[in-house]
Write an enzyme that holds these catalytic residues in place. Structure first.
Site, PDB file in Angstrom:
ATOM      1  N   LEU A 499       0.830  -1.215   0.000  1.00  0.00           N
ATOM      2  CA  LEU A 499       0.000   0.000   0.000  1.00  0.00           C
ATOM      3  C   LEU A 499       0.857   1.254   0.000  1.00  0.00           C
ATOM      4  O   LEU A 499       0.427   2.320  -0.395  1.00  0.00           O
ATOM      5  CB  LEU A 499      -0.914   0.016   1.230  1.00  0.00           C
ATOM      6  CG  LEU A 499      -2.014  -1.038   1.282  1.00  0.00           C
ATOM      7  CD1 LEU A 499      -2.706  -1.011   2.629  1.00  0.00           C
ATOM      8  CD2 LEU A 499      -3.020  -0.824   0.170  1.00  0.00           C
ATOM      9  N   GLY A 500       2.078   1.109   0.500  1.00  0.00           N
ATOM     10  CA  GLY A 500       2.939   2.282   0.566  1.00  0.00           C
ATOM     11  C   GLY A 500       4.138   1.969   1.421  1.00  0.00           C
ATOM     12  O   GLY A 500       4.192   0.924   2.086  1.00  0.00           O
ATOM     13  N   GLY A 502       7.341   3.991   3.876  1.00  0.00           N
ATOM     14  CA  GLY A 502       7.786   5.240   4.447  1.00  0.00           C
ATOM     15  C   GLY A 502       9.063   5.032   5.215  1.00  0.00           C
ATOM     16  O   GLY A 502       9.747   4.015   5.052  1.00  0.00           O
ATOM     17  N   ALA A 503       9.347   6.000   6.049  1.00  0.00           N
ATOM     18  CA  ALA A 503      10.596   5.961   6.788  1.00  0.00           C
ATOM     19  C   ALA A 503      10.643   4.786   7.764  1.00  0.00           C
ATOM     20  O   ALA A 503      11.715   4.306   8.112  1.00  0.00           O
ATOM     21  CB  ALA A 503      10.779   7.270   7.539  1.00  0.00           C
ATOM     22  N   SER A 504       9.462   4.327   8.198  1.00  0.00           N
ATOM     23  CA  SER A 504       9.473   3.324   9.253  1.00  0.00           C
ATOM     24  C   SER A 504       9.285   1.905   8.741  1.00  0.00           C
ATOM     25  O   SER A 504       9.638   0.952   9.438  1.00  0.00           O
ATOM     26  CB  SER A 504       8.367   3.642  10.262  1.00  0.00           C
ATOM     27  OG  SER A 504       7.138   3.765   9.590  1.00  0.00           O
ATOM     28  N   GLY A 505       8.737   1.756   7.553  1.00  0.00           N
ATOM     29  CA  GLY A 505       8.522   0.399   7.082  1.00  0.00           C
ATOM     30  C   GLY A 505       7.621   0.365   5.864  1.00  0.00           C
ATOM     31  O   GLY A 505       7.260   1.408   5.315  1.00  0.00           O
ATOM     32  N   VAL A 507       3.991  -0.943   4.100  1.00  0.00           N
ATOM     33  CA  VAL A 507       2.623  -1.273   4.499  1.00  0.00           C
ATOM     34  C   VAL A 507       1.984  -2.163   3.441  1.00  0.00           C
ATOM     35  O   VAL A 507       2.085  -1.883   2.241  1.00  0.00           O
ATOM     36  CB  VAL A 507       1.779   0.011   4.660  1.00  0.00           C
ATOM     37  CG1 VAL A 507       0.415  -0.321   5.235  1.00  0.00           C
ATOM     38  CG2 VAL A 507       2.500   1.008   5.544  1.00  0.00           C
ATOM     39  N   LYS A 523       1.788  -3.145   8.782  1.00  0.00           N
ATOM     40  CA  LYS A 523       3.034  -2.408   8.593  1.00  0.00           C
ATOM     41  C   LYS A 523       4.197  -3.239   9.112  1.00  0.00           C
ATOM     42  O   LYS A 523       4.245  -3.601  10.289  1.00  0.00           O
ATOM     43  CB  LYS A 523       2.972  -1.079   9.339  1.00  0.00           C
ATOM     44  CG  LYS A 523       4.255  -0.292   9.270  1.00  0.00           C
ATOM     45  CD  LYS A 523       4.023   1.151   9.626  1.00  0.00           C
ATOM     46  CE  LYS A 523       4.815   2.032   8.696  1.00  0.00           C
ATOM     47  NZ  LYS A 523       4.340   3.396   8.677  1.00  0.00           N
ATOM     48  N   ASP A 617       6.602  13.578  12.103  1.00  0.00           N
ATOM     49  CA  ASP A 617       6.642  13.361  10.655  1.00  0.00           C
ATOM     50  C   ASP A 617       5.275  13.643  10.026  1.00  0.00           C
ATOM     51  O   ASP A 617       4.746  12.840   9.270  1.00  0.00           O
ATOM     52  CB  ASP A 617       7.096  11.923  10.365  1.00  0.00           C
ATOM     53  CG  ASP A 617       7.606  11.756   8.936  1.00  0.00           C
ATOM     54  OD1 ASP A 617       7.799  12.795   8.253  1.00  0.00           O
ATOM     55  OD2 ASP A 617       7.800  10.613   8.502  1.00  0.00           O
TER      56      ASP A 617
END
Ligand SMILES: *[C@@H]1O[C@H](CO)[C@@H](O)[C@H](O)[C@H]1NC(C)=O
Ligand SMILES: *[C@@H]1O[C@H](CO)[C@@H](O)[C@H](O)[C@H]1NC(C)=O
Ligand SMILES: *[C@@H]1O[C@H](CO)[C@@H](O)[C@H](O)[C@H]1NC(C)=O
Ligand SMILES: *[C@@H]1O[C@H](CO)[C@@H](O)[C@H](O)[C@H]1NC(C)=O
Ligand SMILES: *[C@@H]1O[C@H](CO)[C@@H](O)[C@H](O)[C@H]1NC(C)=O
Ligand SMILES: *[C@@H]1O[C@H](CO)[C@@H](O)[C@H](O)[C@H]1NC(C)=O
Length: 782
Positions: A499-500, A502-505, A507, A523, A617
């Site tokens: 799904l997407g 980002g900086a953390s992981g 999804v 996630k 963020d």
């Protein structure tokens, strides 16, 4: 018998006066002449052709016997005989053989006639070049003249006799008697009055010459002190339907040139200078009707507006005032309490004559509470001096008075039933249910809606049940499911649909074996810097304890070996980034609602949940939208899991450059103010519907949104920010206040940025937005 006489008479006239209906120039109109109301524009014109007397068709409503400027395409009417009684086709005006001017309708009934002075019969009539139509005796004495019976307009040589008056038309194109009057007072002053509409009795004066006029001076010279020669101009002074007496000019050369289609009458001067504040009567409704306000536009013409929560009684006739579009508070039902109502701010608005209670030296909160808890109170006016006036309906003489800086009206409206577009608070669930059941049965559509509601209700119950029987560990205190890695691998089909990231992981979309909320977002966190089991559990618990309608809810988690996963509600409408920067521009009101939703979510994280969470963020990619396009903040609470020392180095920064507050780059402590900064940038993006940087911007100064927005604000050119956005263009007041709020949020100096609570209050217009300083004024000091 009855028919033969008029018929033969007409025939006789036609023979005798073949020119009487073809509009050629007359000097003398002889006895027996007549004009018939038809589409042929027949008239009696003055020698120069400047003025004409005859019938003018008024829309489809009938004909007006009138005098008008005949060389101006607009055919401006300066006098009429039957403004309250339009006649139909076939009606006739005749200078009778016994020397009277008579208007008969098509059936022969007399509608109007002149009363000649001394009862003397006229010998002839004439349309003069001054615009005066006269009936004269053999010796050329005027027995009757239109100048003596003015309607709403005075011409340059016209005087006003004692006992005569002008009555404004009802509307711009409705010539019936309206609501204002101009007359000579017994003491010799010329004055403007409101009337006790629908009668034409004067009520009170709202403007006066303040000096006795020379009786023979003409009205135009007296009222407008015309100095310059007006030889080259057509002129008139008209009491307009809005109560303003205006002197208009029109260049004669333009009237005869071929380009005269572009021309219009120009206002050369007018009284009173501000009709909105001039009308100050203890009786009557004011310039715009009850419960309305009058605002002087930039073109110096008054406009009628309704307060928030009110709409026009008659959209075709704004001067009939406004009515509430919600059910008013019922003093017979004290149990309704004060919860159902809130106050909407209307800066500079006032209704000076409706106080029934006054308090001095009170706070705004106190003033608000005083109105909310009083079922009679419709509005309170509060000023910075701590004064508070309670007002009740009907509100009269409403105006926007820009000179009362800081005074504001707080309008009581029912929650969840107001027209205010901005941060109107969402419906309570309880009011929704009440509304739903009241409306139930009214339409199939509503029935479907309520069935859906029942379905949602039961599925909620189901979900709770499902959670309880899930054979998993549930963390104590928080309702979080502990999943195994295998379960999540199965749910996501082997981590297939991304799904997407980002900086953390990353999804993934997942499907749980759970009837009611099958879709989830899983996630998978990147390898964490801190790996201790206890650490992860602690943070997950903090996130799990949050519960707010503007946050994405955490449902469960997984920790197995190196793997750390979080399971969230699935948000069907994706991220704000896609929504905002996609192909079509989202609705302005929707964008404002999203701004307010993000603000509420952040306020909760900063101040309302059990342990404060700094998001670190905030950006459009981290704001998700649910089924009803509510903003939901995601990815919160992860900052601590993923960062070592927030104050240390630039390289450790998780934020995305542009949303990142300057203190990250400096050795300053990181506080909730970093989220305020990012929110400010996000707010600008929401207002302007563009990204924070646009390298291919048309102009260099537009590349950085924050800088451009401040420039536009400083130069008072905010419309540049929302060009082509009609909804926003029509709401410039709110555009301005949102941009000002954003500029406060992006102040380089963290201590200048407001807290989230203040931001939300400003968005909700509960407090006024002060003028923000230049965001960069702080840079040099570090
Ligand atoms: C109009 O009629 C009156 C009376 O019959 C006459 O004295 C006058 O000269 C006429 N005026 C013109 C311009 O024909
Ligand atoms: C009458 O005047 C109106 C404009 O005032 C014009 O549109 C119309 O064509 C005229 N009719 C005739 C028959 O001249
Ligand atoms: C003008 O307005 C008055 C008052 O509302 C109304 O009674 C009348 O019918 C209107 N006249 C026309 C021609 O629309
Ligand atoms: C009329 O004019 C006089 C000055 O001549 C002034 O004192 C008075 O107030 C005026 N009256 C009104 C009703 O404005
Ligand atoms: C001016 O008015 C006075 C008094 O009303 C009157 O006697 C006089 O005849 C008038 N003068 C003119 C030129 O109309
Ligand atoms: C508010 O409620 C009233 C009464 O139920 C209704 O007539 C009105 O249309 C509502 N207004 C809005 C804006 O929903």
């Amino acid at each position: 018998m009855d028919f033969s006489l008029p018929h033969s008479f007409c025939f006789f006239l036609l023979l005798l006066l073949p020119f009487s209906t073809d509009g050629q120039t007359y000097r003398n109109i002889t006895l027996g002449s007549s004009l018939t109301a038809a589409n042929d524009n027949s008239s009696w014109t003055s020698p120069s052709g400047d003025f004409a007397f005859g019938f003018q068709q008024i829309g489809d409503d009938g004909f007006l016997l009138a005098i008008w400027f005949n060389k101006i395409p607009e055919r401006t009417i300066v006098w009429s005989a039957n403004r309250n009684d339009l006649v139909q086709r076939g009606s006739r005006v005749q200078l009778t053989t016994d020397g009277q001017l008579v208007l008969d309708d098509q059936s022969g009934t007399q509608i109007w006639s002149t009363i000649n002075s001394g009862g003397i019969a006229a010998s002839y009539a004439a349309m003069l070049d001054t615009g005066n139509f006269v009936l004269a005796s053999q010796s050329a004495a005027n027995l009757w003249q239109s100048f003596e019976e003015p309607t709403d307009t005075m011409l340059p040589t016209q005087t006003l006799s004692q006992g005569r008056e002008l009555i404004a038309p009802y509307l711009e194109k409705n010539y019936s008697d309206g609501r204002y009057m101009f007359a000579l007072q017994p003491d010799g002053n010329l004055s403007l009055y409101t009337t006790r509409y629908p009668s034409t009795v004067s009520n009170f004066a709202y403007w006066s010459t303040q000096s006795s006029i020379a009786r023979n001076g003409t009205v135009i010279n007296t009222v407008f002190s015309i100095q310059v020669s007006m030889q080259g101009f057509y002129q008139r002074a008209t009491l307009d339907y809005d109560g303003v007496f205006r002197h208009y000019v029109y260049p004669k050369t333009a009237a005869s040139s071929s380009r005269n289609g572009d021309m219009a009458w120009t206002t050369s001067s007018f009284v009173p200078s501000n009709i909105c504040t001039a009308i100050q009567g203890q009786v009557g409704s004011g310039a715009c009707g009850y419960n309305s306000v009058c605002r002087l536009g930039e073109d110096q013409r008054p406009r009628c507006e309704c307060p928030p929560g009110y709409t026009f009684v008659d959209p075709n006739d704004l001067r009939k005032g406004c009515k509430t579009n919600f059910v008013s508070q019922d003093c017979d039902q004290p149990s309704q309490g004060t919860d159902g109502f809130e106050l909407e701010v209307m800066p500079n608005a006032n209704w000076p004559f409706n106080d029934y209670e006054f308090f001095g030296s009170v706070s705004e909160d106190w003033c608000r509470q005083a109105c909310l808890s009083d079922c009679y109170c419709a509005v309170v006016i509060f000023n910075p001096a701590g004064q508070c006036w309670k007002k009740r309906i009907p509100l009269s003489n409403g105006m926007i008075d820009p000179d009362t800086y800081g005074t504001k009206a707080l309008i009581k409206v029912r929650k969840g039933n107001s027209t205010a577009g901005s941060c109107a608070k969402k419906n309570d669930r309880s009011t929704l249910i009440i509304t739903g059941s009241v409306l139930l049965g009214n339409s199939v559509f509503l029935n479907v809606i309520s069935l859906l509601g029942i379905y949602v209700f039961f599925s909620r119950m189901n979900r709770q049940k499902a959670k309880m029987i899930l054979p998993h560990n549930v963390l104590p205190d928080v309702n979080l499911v502990s999943f195994t890695y295998n379960e999540l691998e199965t749910a996501t089909g082997g981590f297939k649909e991304e799904l997407g990231s980002g900086a953390s992981g990353i999804v993934y979309k997942g499907l749980l074996d759970n009837e009611d909320t099958p879709l989830v977002a899983v996630k998978k966190l990147y390898k964490m810097i801190r790996e201790g089991e206890q650490e992860f559990r602690t943070e997950v618990k903090v996130i799990g304890r949050t519960n707010h309608k503007n946050l994405v809810q955490l449902l469960g988690f997984c920790e197995e070996g190196q793997q750390r996963l979080l399971v969230y509600e699935y948000m069907s409408n994706g991220s704000l980034s896609n929504y905002l920067f996609g192909d079509s521009r989202p609705n302005w009101y929707q964008r404002m609602q999203i701004a307010c939703g993000v603000a509420r979510g952040l306020l909760y994280l900063h101040e309302e949940c059990s342990s404060q969470i700094i998001h670190c963020d905030i950006k459009p990619q981290n704001i998700l939208l649910d089924d009803s396009l509510n903003a939901r903040i995601s990815d919160f609470g992860l900052a601590k899991l993923l960062k070592t020392d927030q104050t240390k180095t630039i390289t450790a920064i998780r934020g995305t450059k542009g949303y990142v507050a300057p203190e990250w780059f400096k050795k300053l402590p990181v506080t909730t103010k970093v989220d305020i900064y990012s929110f400010g940038i996000l707010l600008l993006e929401l207002v302007c519907c563009r990204k924070k940087f646009e390298l291919d911007a048309m102009e260099e100064d537009q590349i950085v949104l924050a800088d451009w927005a401040y420039d536009c604000f400083k130069e008072e050119k905010l419309d540049l920010l929302v060009l082509e956005d009609e909804e926003a263009m029509e709401d410039m007041r709110r555009v301005e206040s949102f941009v000002m709020i954003a500029i406060w949020c992006i102040q380089e100096d963290p201590s200048l940025r407001p807290g989230m609570k203040k931001v939300l209050q400003m968005l909700e217009e509960a407090v006024q937005v002060p003028i923000p300083p230049d965001p960069a004024s702080f840079i040099s000091s570090i």
